[in-house]
Scaffold this motif. Structure first.
Motif, short mmCIF file in Angstrom:
data_model
loop_
_atom_site.label_atom_id
_atom_site.label_comp_id
_atom_site.label_asym_id
_atom_site.label_seq_id
_atom_site.Cartn_x
_atom_site.Cartn_y
_atom_site.Cartn_z
N VAL B 53 2.46 6.52 -8.85
CA VAL B 53 1.51 5.83 -8.04
C VAL B 53 1.26 4.30 -8.36
O VAL B 53 1.36 3.46 -7.76
N PRO B 54 1.30 4.19 -9.78
CA PRO B 54 1.24 2.75 -10.19
C PRO B 54 2.39 1.81 -9.73
O PRO B 54 2.24 0.71 -9.42
N LEU B 55 3.68 2.74 -9.89
CA LEU B 55 4.93 1.75 -9.41
C LEU B 55 4.78 1.45 -8.04
O LEU B 55 5.13 0.25 -7.72
N ASN B 56 4.56 2.46 -7.10
CA ASN B 56 4.29 2.13 -5.78
C ASN B 56 3.09 0.94 -5.28
O ASN B 56 3.22 0.57 -4.51
N TRP B 57 2.10 1.25 -6.30
CA TRP B 57 1.16 0.30 -6.02
C TRP B 57 1.88 -1.29 -6.36
O TRP B 57 1.52 -2.09 -5.37
N LEU B 59 4.91 -2.15 -5.73
CA LEU B 59 5.72 -2.31 -4.67
C LEU B 59 4.96 -2.76 -3.38
O LEU B 59 5.20 -3.60 -2.83
N ASP B 60 3.72 -2.04 -3.07
CA ASP B 60 2.94 -2.28 -2.05
C ASP B 60 2.26 -3.87 -2.20
O ASP B 60 2.28 -4.30 -1.20
N ARG B 61 1.85 -4.01 -3.51
CA ARG B 61 1.16 -5.37 -3.81
C ARG B 61 1.97 -6.46 -3.78
O ARG B 61 1.56 -7.49 -3.05
N SER B 137 -3.46 3.63 1.52
CA SER B 137 -4.62 3.52 2.71
C SER B 137 -6.08 3.29 2.16
O SER B 137 -6.94 2.92 2.94
N ARG B 138 -6.16 3.76 0.89
CA ARG B 138 -7.47 3.52 0.40
C ARG B 138 -7.46 2.05 -0.25
O ARG B 138 -8.54 1.77 -0.81
N GLN B 139 -6.50 1.17 -0.20
CA GLN B 139 -6.59 -0.06 -0.61
C GLN B 139 -7.14 -0.12 -2.05
O GLN B 139 -8.10 -0.78 -2.37
N ILE B 140 -6.47 0.66 -3.03
CA ILE B 140 -6.96 0.46 -4.21
C ILE B 140 -6.62 -0.74 -4.90
O ILE B 140 -5.52 -1.40 -4.85
N GLU B 141 -7.54 -1.28 -5.70
CA GLU B 141 -7.55 -2.84 -6.03
C GLU B 141 -6.57 -3.24 -7.13
O GLU B 141 -5.88 -4.31 -7.11
#
Lengths: 215, 253
Positions: B53-57, B59-61, B137-141
């Motif tokens: 999850v942090p890794l994909n965060w 990537l997403d960011r 989708s929850r846009q974790i910051e």
């Protein structure tokens, strides 16, 4: 089915009942439960899975002789992910509210176990046409459960089908509601889906005792 | 700090992976016959979720979001690659699972033996991809919150599979109607547990409100839970049902 030989026809018929992906093989439960509060969402989801599984089976079957077996999972994931992106973009373009309702569950078709299960168990060892039929058959079997669950949950939970009122207007107290009928709010909450599927399994296994598990 | 605590409990109890959004049901049903194996799989899920999850965060960011490429230079600021997120997320997950398997095998053979057979299974577990997609989708910051989200969702999943495995071990001695045995009764028990977990819905009060306000929010939220039973609001409410759910995923602070 004049078009299909008996063997091929079974590829479509089996998953509908005695080898159903959801109630017998226990595959693809996640998405089946989460989006069945409305019939419309269930139908769209079933069509999306049919597209991905039918086409994906054909692609994998076409490549089955050139995929090295060590990296086949990655190859399969890439094929599914590509098809799912297509579905997702089409939904976003033509049915935006619906794609909001389905939210992440369109993306989760990628990890829907039915898809990987059929790739592994069927498409890697069979020809194009049979793989295609197998994909369609299994997604029909998946879809039929989705539609049954969606039908009962929407009918009993909101008194509507595809959003149209069936029993009359609960506010004006017309139709069935004038006799004191109430919608069952319990059917709308997520856990009700599990119980409905449990009952479907119960009915199916009562009718065909050969499917009963030992424990 | 408070938002971390809130997200932690929300992910474990309120938005529980299994009971609220039905993620990872396949392995949840297939591997819950014995407590020992359930613990192994649950631990592996926690581990992989907390890594991916942090890794994909990241990537997403820095790659996928609209304007995410602006760190490359102003001319890249208009790109929106978010349609690629499915394929990138699943590739990250599959690679990470492989990598984790290799690293664990090398450095901790005993852990490898207990997780070993479950790790490859996990690449196609919907809970893992679902964790990343919900994170998006929850846009974790922040990165920290993303790690927290992965870890606590994993713990929630672990709790669920542990509970059902314990129940299934006991139910073997009960007289279940034959057609319900095995899968059927597991579905129904999970449904009942899900209803139980719904009662956690009023647990969190939202943000850093004062305690009095908190009391009020609970009162406001409580009728929302049972609103479906009031026939007068029926039609309008049902349409907003999904929207409300959507919002509840999005307003994690």
């Amino acid at each position: 089915m004049g078009l299909l030989s008996k063997k091929d026809a079974n590829l479509i018929k089996d998953p509908l009942a005695d080898n159903n992906p959801i109630t017998i093989q226990v595959l693809g439960i996640c998405s089946a439960l989460a989006i069945t509060a409305e019939l419309k969402a269930s139908v769209v989801m079933a069509i999306a899975v049919m597209f991905v599984l039918g086409l994906g089976n054909v692609v994998i079957s076409a490549m089955r002789n050139i995929i090295p077996s060590k990296i086949r999972i990655i190859v399969q994931l890439i094929v599914v992910a590509t098809l799912v992106i297509v579905v997702d973009q089409v939904l976003k373009a033509f049915a935006y509210p619906l794609s909001k309702t389905l939210s992440v569950f369109v993306g989760l078709i990628i990890t829907n176990c039915i898809i990987m299960g059929r790739f592994e168990a069927f498409a890697l060892g069979n020809g194009l046409w049979r793989s295609f039929l197998d994909g369609i058959g299994n997604s029909l079997g998946y879809g039929i459960i989705l539609v049954i669950v969606g039908f009962f949950r929407e009918l009993l939970g909101s008194g509507t089908l595809f959003g149209y009122p069936v029993f009359g207007d609960p506010i004006e107290k017309t139709g069935l509601y004038s006799f004191g009928y109430e919608n069952n709010g319990f059917m709308i909450i997520p856990p009700a889906a599990l119980i409905v599927v449990g009952i479907i399994i119960w009915v199916q296994r009562s009718r065909n005792p050969a499917l009963v598990e030992e424990n | 700090m408070l938002e971390h605590i809130e997200l932690f409990f929300r992910s474990i109890f309120i938005d529980n992976m299994v009971f609220a959004v039905f993620l990872g049901m396949c392995s949840y049903l297939a591997v819950s016959k014995k407590v020992a194996t359930a613990v192994g799989l649950g631990a592996a899920v926690i581990f992989v979720l907390a890594v991916t999850v942090p890794l994909n965060w990241l990537l997403d960011r820095y790659l996928l979001q609209e304007g995410a490429l602006s760190w490359l230079g102003p001319e890249y600021a208009d790109y929106n690659l978010s349609f690629l997120s499915f394929i990138l997320f699943i590739a990250t997950i599959a690679t990470m699972v492989q990598l984790v398997e290799i690293v664990v095998e090398k450095f901790s053979p005993s852990l490898y033996n207990s997780l070993g057979i479950f790790l490859p299974l996990i690449a196609v577990n919907c809970a893992i991809l679902g964790g990343s997609l919900f994170m998006q989708s929850r846009q974790i910051e922040t990165f920290g919150l993303a790690f927290n989200y992965g870890l606590s969702s994993g713990i929630g999943w672990f709790l669920a599979i542990l509970a059902i495995a314990a129940i299934r071990e006991k139910i073997r001695y009960s007289n279940v109607p034959a057609p319900l045995r095995g899968l059927g009764i597991t579905f129904i028990i999970t449904g009942l547990m899900g209803i139980g977990f719904q009662s956690f819905g009023g647990m969190l009060t939202g943000g850093d409100d004062a305690a009095e306000e908190a009391q009020e929010t609970v009162h406001i939220e409580a009728p929302k839970e049972v609103k479906i039973e009031t026939p007068t609001k029926e039609v309008t409410e049902n349409n907003s049902e999904m929207d409300e759910k959507e919002i509840s995923y999005n307003d994690v602070k």
